[in-house]
Scaffold this motif. Structure first.
Motif, PDB file in Angstrom:
ATOM      1  N   ASP A   1       0.841  -1.033  -0.063  1.00  0.00           N
ATOM      2  CA  ASP A   1       0.146   0.084   0.179  1.00  0.00           C
ATOM      3  C   ASP A   1       0.907   1.376   0.134  1.00  0.00           C
ATOM      4  O   ASP A   1       0.552   2.336  -0.431  1.00  0.00           O
ATOM      5  CB  ASP A   1      -0.751   0.142   1.208  1.00  0.00           C
ATOM      6  CG  ASP A   1      -2.158  -1.022   1.065  1.00  0.00           C
ATOM      7  OD1 ASP A   1      -2.816  -1.100   0.142  1.00  0.00           O
ATOM      8  OD2 ASP A   1      -1.516  -2.155   1.774  1.00  0.00           O
ATOM      9  N   ALA A   2       2.084   1.195   0.702  1.00  0.00           N
ATOM     10  CA  ALA A   2       3.123   2.309   0.362  1.00  0.00           C
ATOM     11  C   ALA A   2       4.337   1.711   0.308  1.00  0.00           C
ATOM     12  O   ALA A   2       4.615   0.748   1.077  1.00  0.00           O
ATOM     13  CB  ALA A   2       2.848   3.102   1.799  1.00  0.00           C
ATOM     14  N   ILE A   3       5.371   2.319  -0.372  1.00  0.00           N
ATOM     15  CA  ILE A   3       6.787   2.086  -0.374  1.00  0.00           C
ATOM     16  C   ILE A   3       7.535   3.284   0.064  1.00  0.00           C
ATOM     17  O   ILE A   3       7.181   4.404  -0.542  1.00  0.00           O
ATOM     18  CB  ILE A   3       7.236   1.675  -1.693  1.00  0.00           C
ATOM     19  CG1 ILE A   3       6.631   0.381  -2.325  1.00  0.00           C
ATOM     20  CG2 ILE A   3       8.487   1.534  -1.992  1.00  0.00           C
ATOM     21  CD1 ILE A   3       6.571  -0.170  -3.839  1.00  0.00           C
ATOM     22  N   LEU A   4       8.457   3.328   1.075  1.00  0.00           N
ATOM     23  CA  LEU A   4       9.153   4.562   1.556  1.00  0.00           C
ATOM     24  C   LEU A   4      10.273   4.248   1.345  1.00  0.00           C
ATOM     25  O   LEU A   4      11.074   3.251   1.681  1.00  0.00           O
ATOM     26  CB  LEU A   4       8.847   4.706   3.160  1.00  0.00           C
ATOM     27  CG  LEU A   4       7.590   5.125   3.522  1.00  0.00           C
ATOM     28  CD1 LEU A   4       6.461   4.525   3.097  1.00  0.00           C
ATOM     29  CD2 LEU A   4       7.658   5.485   4.996  1.00  0.00           C
ATOM     30  N   MET A   5      11.181   5.247   0.553  1.00  0.00           N
ATOM     31  CA  MET A   5      12.611   5.030   0.171  1.00  0.00           C
ATOM     32  C   MET A   5      13.332   5.921   1.082  1.00  0.00           C
ATOM     33  O   MET A   5      13.306   7.273   0.856  1.00  0.00           O
ATOM     34  CB  MET A   5      12.697   5.119  -1.104  1.00  0.00           C
ATOM     35  CG  MET A   5      12.157   4.198  -2.253  1.00  0.00           C
ATOM     36  SD  MET A   5      13.188   2.502  -2.184  1.00  0.00           S
ATOM     37  CE  MET A   5      12.335   1.591  -3.021  1.00  0.00           C
ATOM     38  N   ASP A   6      14.135   5.516   1.764  1.00  0.00           N
ATOM     39  CA  ASP A   6      15.237   6.287   2.519  1.00  0.00           C
ATOM     40  C   ASP A   6      16.612   5.434   2.287  1.00  0.00           C
ATOM     41  O   ASP A   6      17.364   5.234   3.085  1.00  0.00           O
ATOM     42  CB  ASP A   6      14.915   6.340   3.947  1.00  0.00           C
ATOM     43  CG  ASP A   6      15.883   7.230   4.869  1.00  0.00           C
ATOM     44  OD1 ASP A   6      16.776   7.880   4.144  1.00  0.00           O
ATOM     45  OD2 ASP A   6      15.511   7.439   6.086  1.00  0.00           O
TER      46      ASP A   6
ATOM     47  N   GLY B   1      -1.898   3.391  -3.952  1.00  0.00           N
ATOM     48  CA  GLY B   1      -0.558   3.136  -2.988  1.00  0.00           C
ATOM     49  C   GLY B   1       0.094   4.290  -3.224  1.00  0.00           C
ATOM     50  O   GLY B   1      -0.089   5.052  -4.320  1.00  0.00           O
ATOM     51  N   GLU B   2       0.909   4.546  -2.380  1.00  0.00           N
ATOM     52  CA  GLU B   2       1.872   5.647  -2.300  1.00  0.00           C
ATOM     53  C   GLU B   2       3.218   5.430  -2.329  1.00  0.00           C
ATOM     54  O   GLU B   2       3.710   4.205  -1.691  1.00  0.00           O
ATOM     55  CB  GLU B   2       1.768   6.485  -0.919  1.00  0.00           C
ATOM     56  CG  GLU B   2       0.458   7.455  -0.841  1.00  0.00           C
ATOM     57  CD  GLU B   2       0.273   8.479  -1.530  1.00  0.00           C
ATOM     58  OE1 GLU B   2       1.252   9.061  -1.897  1.00  0.00           O
ATOM     59  OE2 GLU B   2      -0.724   9.103  -1.926  1.00  0.00           O
TER      60      GLU B   2
ATOM     61  N   PHE C   1       6.204  12.593  -2.384  1.00  0.00           N
ATOM     62  CA  PHE C   1       4.941  11.900  -2.270  1.00  0.00           C
ATOM     63  C   PHE C   1       4.266  11.593  -3.729  1.00  0.00           C
ATOM     64  O   PHE C   1       3.662  12.552  -4.419  1.00  0.00           O
ATOM     65  CB  PHE C   1       3.915  12.355  -1.508  1.00  0.00           C
ATOM     66  CG  PHE C   1       4.560  12.527   0.024  1.00  0.00           C
ATOM     67  CD1 PHE C   1       4.681  11.543   0.943  1.00  0.00           C
ATOM     68  CD2 PHE C   1       5.038  13.792   0.473  1.00  0.00           C
ATOM     69  CE1 PHE C   1       5.090  11.463   2.234  1.00  0.00           C
ATOM     70  CE2 PHE C   1       5.647  13.829   1.566  1.00  0.00           C
ATOM     71  CZ  PHE C   1       5.773  12.778   2.620  1.00  0.00           C
ATOM     72  N   ALA C   2       4.286  10.314  -4.154  1.00  0.00           N
ATOM     73  CA  ALA C   2       4.015  10.139  -5.402  1.00  0.00           C
ATOM     74  C   ALA C   2       2.552   8.830  -5.600  1.00  0.00           C
ATOM     75  O   ALA C   2       2.716   7.894  -4.767  1.00  0.00           O
ATOM     76  CB  ALA C   2       5.063   9.437  -6.334  1.00  0.00           C
ATOM     77  N   ARG C   3       1.741   9.170  -6.319  1.00  0.00           N
ATOM     78  CA  ARG C   3       0.504   8.275  -6.518  1.00  0.00           C
ATOM     79  C   ARG C   3       0.414   8.191  -8.043  1.00  0.00           C
ATOM     80  O   ARG C   3       0.372   8.815  -8.887  1.00  0.00           O
ATOM     81  CB  ARG C   3      -0.586   8.934  -5.596  1.00  0.00           C
ATOM     82  CG  ARG C   3      -1.776   7.957  -5.756  1.00  0.00           C
ATOM     83  CD  ARG C   3      -2.808   8.444  -5.091  1.00  0.00           C
ATOM     84  NE  ARG C   3      -2.830   8.326  -3.350  1.00  0.00           N
ATOM     85  CZ  ARG C   3      -3.339   8.753  -2.491  1.00  0.00           C
ATOM     86  NH1 ARG C   3      -4.783   9.159  -2.848  1.00  0.00           N
ATOM     87  NH2 ARG C   3      -3.129   8.415  -1.322  1.00  0.00           N
ATOM     88  N   ASP C   4       0.040   6.601  -8.272  1.00  0.00           N
ATOM     89  CA  ASP C   4      -0.319   6.249  -9.473  1.00  0.00           C
ATOM     90  C   ASP C   4      -1.405   6.966 -10.279  1.00  0.00           C
ATOM     91  O   ASP C   4      -2.292   7.316  -9.528  1.00  0.00           O
ATOM     92  CB  ASP C   4      -0.563   4.870  -9.493  1.00  0.00           C
ATOM     93  CG  ASP C   4      -0.661   4.362 -10.972  1.00  0.00           C
ATOM     94  OD1 ASP C   4      -0.647   4.919 -11.863  1.00  0.00           O
ATOM     95  OD2 ASP C   4      -0.497   3.034 -11.061  1.00  0.00           O
TER      96      ASP C   4
END
Length: 226
Positions: free
Chosen positions: A139-144, A177-178, A221-224
């Protein structure tokens, strides 16, 4: 001035870059010789903002599944867990095995030991492998990862922020998803790259210090769009 004590070191896979874990009085820090500190347990406001903002965009999902690329000092993971309910699952991918060990044994207390949370699953390896895994949806992918799209230490991470990596992230997201991304600085070209990959994009500038001073970090923050 607190005396610095070296606790451990580790080499980033596929590089000759060495990470150093130091204790400085009441804080821990991970640094690279010649490049300075990458992170410490006192300054982490932008990592918390990344997780809290991303999770806020998931309001209404009873059992969200998240992927976090990069464990670091554990503050992104801890903030995500603190923002989610008991039905959530958070997969955190960390490339450097020793960083996982440090969070379990040495530096877990400042972030509240998020690796002990039963909602946490640890994947030791490249987050790119999680994105490419067939049938794995989030539902969300966080990239750090690294210092953002342009601040790369490991050249293989360039894939994550390029067209192929963004396409893989989009394919790994569930509908609505985000994709949320942390960066040490702005990058207009990356904003355009996200849009070209089919995302609606919002950016936010945040301060890592609780005082509101110091560096300005950037969150995407990006959404399809489909």
């Amino acid at each position: 001035m607190p005396k610095s004590r070296l606790l451990a070191s580790a080499t980033i896979p596929d590089t000759d870059v060495e990470l150093k874990l130091h204790e400085h009085g009441d804080r821990f820090a991970i640094s690279i010789p010649g490049r300075g500190e990458l992170m410490n347990t006192r300054v982490h406001g932008s990592e918390i903002a990344l997780a809290e903002r991303a999770c806020a965009r998931l309001a209404g999902k009873a059992s969200p599944r998240l992927l976090i690329g990069g464990l670091g000092m554990g503050f992104t993971l801890a903030a995500a867990l603190g923002s989610l309910g008991p039905g959530a699952e958070v997969v955190v991918a960390e490339l450097v095995p020793e960083v996982v060990d440090w969070n379990r044994d040495l530096v877990g207390e400042p972030s509240g030991h998020p690796l002990r949370d039963p909602r946490t699953t640890v994947y030791v390896g490249d987050v790119a492998e999680c994105l490419r895994r067939p049938g794995s949806k989030f539902d969300a992918i966080l990239m750090d990862v690294d210092n953002g799209p342009e601040g790369l230490i490991r050249v293989e991470n360039d894939w994550l922020y390029g067209p192929s990596g963004l396409a893989a992230a989009r394919a790994a997201l569930r509908p609505g998803g985000e994709l949320a991304i942390w960066s040490a600085g702005p990058d207009e070209r990356f904003t355009n790259r996200l849009r070209a990959a089919g995302f609606e994009v919002a950016t936010e500038v945040v301060r890592p210090h609780r005082s509101g001073k110091g560096a300005k970090h950037v969150l995407w923050f990006a959404r399809d769009r489909s």
